[in-house]
Structure formats: structure tokens, C-alpha cells
Enzyme design. Structure first.
Site, PDB file in Angstrom:
ATOM      1  N   ASP A  83     -39.142  15.940 -78.229  1.00 44.90           N
ATOM      2  CA  ASP A  83     -38.629  14.587 -78.468  1.00 44.90           C
ATOM      3  C   ASP A  83     -37.441  14.525 -79.420  1.00 44.90           C
ATOM      4  O   ASP A  83     -37.245  15.387 -80.275  1.00 44.90           O
ATOM      5  CB  ASP A  83     -39.743  13.661 -78.972  1.00 44.90           C
ATOM      6  CG  ASP A  83     -40.467  14.197 -80.209  1.00 44.90           C
ATOM      7  OD1 ASP A  83     -40.602  15.424 -80.342  1.00 44.90           O
ATOM      8  OD2 ASP A  83     -40.880  13.375 -81.049  1.00 44.90           O
ATOM      9  N   GLU A 141     -43.509  14.901 -81.126  1.00 42.05           N
ATOM     10  CA  GLU A 141     -43.813  15.463 -82.448  1.00 42.05           C
ATOM     11  C   GLU A 141     -43.425  14.492 -83.556  1.00 42.05           C
ATOM     12  O   GLU A 141     -44.058  14.437 -84.601  1.00 42.05           O
ATOM     13  CB  GLU A 141     -43.093  16.800 -82.623  1.00 42.05           C
ATOM     14  CG  GLU A 141     -43.579  17.612 -83.819  1.00 42.05           C
ATOM     15  CD  GLU A 141     -43.081  17.106 -85.155  1.00 42.05           C
ATOM     16  OE1 GLU A 141     -43.854  17.126 -86.129  1.00 42.05           O
ATOM     17  OE2 GLU A 141     -41.918  16.663 -85.240  1.00 42.05           O
TER      18      GLU A 141
HETATM   19 NI    NI Z   1     -38.675  18.457 -85.914  1.00 41.96          NI
END
Ligand code: NI
Length: 397
Positions: A83, A141
Site C-alpha cells: 500500500d 500495512e
Molecule cells: Ni512502510
């Protein structure tokens, strides 16, 4: 079996140019947590082009591929996060983000590229490999975390994963170096919400009211007293209250105060005992003032704790490739969080710090900075490092 002498750096160099193209494509099309649809599609195309079997989707946008070695053995996973961040890229370069308000400012574009590069290298060594390599590309994440749902959906099973390797570009480490850290490397993260209920009234008669601002300030103090007096001084604990809302005007005592903050520690056991202690502390203050409270400690990521044995093994494997001078041992964990922690709760592994500081190349910006960039010249080399650690784990451990 004696190790096959192989020029691993040469292996990575073969794919270097290709990896730059792949990374720039990811960089130009950043997507935030659980929206990584294009990223997912691209990853599948790349993995299939390498000749790997892509497994069923996991955690909505996650991608997993398996490389089965021709000889039986253990299974190692290599993980990348996918991401980007909801921010505008300000650096001007030919591969600038084409999505307004989205930027790969945490290097996850590079992380995916390293893992793809490792897959390219290892695929060519399939006939030698004793065991399997699982390539894990995990969403979100930066937000609520993709690691936990991936694990819940079985990413560490079929075949069962014995160890895991991951890494993050690291602005404090010179580009070309790798830093390994034994034990805790990143902190746990948690969110605190405290709502204090008092009794409002005229500011001139505090004794007839129950003052939530007074309660809040006492709680703020006591939380810091708890950090300095309630916890072993050799442990690390940070409690930061970052939001405090109460009241409207100068002469009306309000009914309510709301505090929000974060709690971080490197010790997962300490973390689990915190909630009860904080409850006691808040209750003692609100009881004294005749108020009441609602308190929630939401645990986000656990502390990321590298397995010392696996870290030593990885260090040796990497040292043989890039030389002693380029492998540094870090002693200072970061108090930021990382959901790689969830894998390390289940299996041994290590989370590498991949050097990304170079004044000459203008790589001086921190993660999440709108000018952040990665050292593209290292892509092939890091792919070699990932591939070699995986290979050594399967064939020489
Ligand atoms: Ni990172």
C-alpha cells in the site's frame, strides 16, 4: 553439501533494468490500504510471467505465489507490503505519482519489486532448491493491517511456512548497507480513548460540580508517572496523549472531556498488562472527583521481534554477498509500528533495514515525506540478497 559458488550479485544485475521499470510502474500508480486492485493485477501478471503459481486471493487485495523447488525441504516466505499513503508527491521526476493525493512515500513500491526480483532469480534455481519459497504481497500495512487477515486466511499454511524474511527501506542506514537487528526492531502500537464524564455548572462554584478538565489533567500526569514509576526503567514504554477536547467558553464548567493518544512498547508482555493498570489509574481519579469514565485501549500491531537465531543466519548469508563492511548490526529499535510483527508471533524470521540514505543521490528524506524516494540502483542487489537468504535457508540450514 558444500555451497555452490555463485555470483549472486550478478544474478540480480541481470534483472536490474527490468526491476526499475516495474518499480516505476508501481510508483506511478499508488493505491492505499485494501484498494490495491491495480497493484494486485500487476503483481499477478509479473508472477505469472515468471512462471509461478498464484494462489487464491487473500485479505481482499493480497497476492501469494508459491515456488516449489524440485527437491523436498522446508518452506520460507518472503514478504512485501503493497500500500501507498494518502498524500501528494512533491518530488518532480519522470515517474511521479499519477494518482492525485496518493504516493508511495514509504517505499512499499520498492519492497514489492525486491520480492519480484527474488522470485525471478529463484525461479531459475528451481531444480536445485530443497523446498519451497512463498512470495507474500500483503495489503494495508499503513492502515488497519493486512498481515493479520492474511494469516487468519492461512497464508502460513499449505505448505506450512517455517521462516519468514521481510525488510523496509531505512533512511538512517547508508544506501548499499543492510542493518540487522536481533530481538525487538519495531514497537507495538495501540490507541487510547478516554471519555470523562463530570457534572457541569458555573465556573464560580467548582465544589458543586465535577470538573472533567481537572480529571483529564490529573490523568495526563498520572499516565506519565506510571511510565516513570510503574514500569521497569529498562523497558520501553511511550504514552502520548495527542488530543484533548473539552469545554466551550471561559465561565462554564463542562460536562465532558475526551482524551486520545497512543501507547507503544517493545515488550509484548508489558503491553498486555497495560489495559488493567490504566483502568485502575483512571478510575481512581474519576472516583475522587465524583465522575465516571469510558476507557478503551485498542491494540493495533504487536512489537516486531526478530528471531535472534534466524537473524544471525541471515546476517551471515548477507555478509557473504555484500561483505562485512556493508552489514551493520543495529541496536536501536524504532518506536514506530509494523504489522510484520504478526508473522513473527507465529514463526521465526527477521525484518531487515535496507539502507536508503545517500546525500550524493539526494536520498535524504524520511519515510512519509512528500519528497521521499528510494535508491533504484539497489533493486537488483536487494533482490539478490532476498534470493540468497531464502536459498541458503532451504539448501544450507
Ligand atoms: Ni512502510
Amino acid at each position: 553439501m558444500s555451497p555452490i559458488m555463485r555470483d549472486w550479485l550478478e544474478k540480480g544485475k541481470v534483472f536490474q533494468e527490468k526491476l526499475v521499470v516495474i518499480r516505476r510502474d508501481f510508483h506511478q500508480h499508488p493505491e492505499i490500504g485494501f484498494e490495491e486492485k491495480r497493484t494486485r493485477k500487476r503483481l499477478i501478471e509479473h508472477l505469472e510471467a515468471i512462471g509461478l503459481i498464484v494462489q487464491a486471493p487473500m485479505a481482499r487485495t493480497g497476492v501469494v505465489a508459491l515456488l516449489e523447488g524440485d527437491k523436498p525441504g522446508k518452506t520460507i516466505a518472503i514478504r512485501a507490503d503493497m500500500d501507498a499513503l494518502p498524500m501528494e508527491e512533491l518530488a518532480k521526476h519522470p515517474y511521479q505519482s499519477q494518482s492525485p493525493g496518493r504516493m508511495h512515500a514509504c517505499g512499499h513500491d520498492a519492497h514489492m519489486t525486491y520480492v519480484l526480483g527474488a522470485a525471478m532469480i529463484l525461479k531459475e534455481l528451481k531444480s536445485e532448491l530443497c523446498g519451497n519459497v512463498k512470495f507474500i504481497f500483503q495489503p494495508a500495512e499503513e492502515t488497519t493491517g493486512g498481515a493479520k487477515p492474511m494469516i487468519d486466511e492461512g497464508v502460513l499454511e499449505n505448505p506450512k511456512v517455517d521462516a519468514i524474511l521481510g525488510g523496509h527501506v531505512w533512511p538512517d542506514v547508508p544506501s548499499g548497507n543492510i542493518e540487522v537487528v536481533k530481538g525487538p526492531v519495531m514497537a507495538s502500537t495501540g490507541q487510547i480513548n478516554i471519555e470523562l464524564q463530570g457534572k457541569g455548572g458555573h465556573a464560580a462554584s467548582p465544589h458543586e460540580n465535577s470538573d472533567p478538565i481537572q480529571m483529564a489533567t490529573e490523568i495526563l500526569q498520572k499516565l506519565q508517572n506510571f511510565v516513570s514509576r510503574g514500569v521497569d526503567p529498562l523497558e520501553n514504554l511511550v504514552i502520548s496523549i495527542c488530543s484533548f477536547h473539552s469545554g466551550e467558553t471561559f465561565n462554564i464548567m463542562p460536562e465532558k472531556a475526551v482524551l486520545k493518544g497512543t501507547v507503544r512498547t517493545l515488550n509484548n508482555e508489558l503491553r498486555l498488562g497495560l489495559e488493567e493498570k490504566m483502568h485502575k489509574l483512571i478510575k481512581s481519579v474519576t472516583d475522587y472527583h465524583g465522575g465516571s469514565y469510558q476507557f478503551e485501549l485498542q491494540h493495533l500491531y504487536p512489537a516486531t521481534v526478530n528471531d535472534p537465531e534466524f537473524t544471525d543466519f541471515a546476517k551471515t548469508s548477507i555478509r557473504d554477498l555484500i561483505g562485512e563492511d556493508h552489514v551493520q548490526v543495529g541496536t536501536k529499535p524504532s518506536m514506530a509500528g509494523e504489522d510484520f510483527a504478526f508473522y513473527l508471533e507465529k514463526i521465526p524470521g527477521t525484518f531487515l533495514r535496507i539502507g536508503n540514505y545517500s546525500k550524493e543521490k539526494g536520498l535524504i528524506y524520511n519515510l512519509h515525506n512528500p519528497y521521499f524516494d528510494i535508491d533504484e540502483e539497489q533493486l537488483g542487489k536487494i533482490a539478490s540478497i532476498y534470493a540468497k537468504v531464502a536459498y541458503d535457508f532451504l539448501n544450507h540450514q
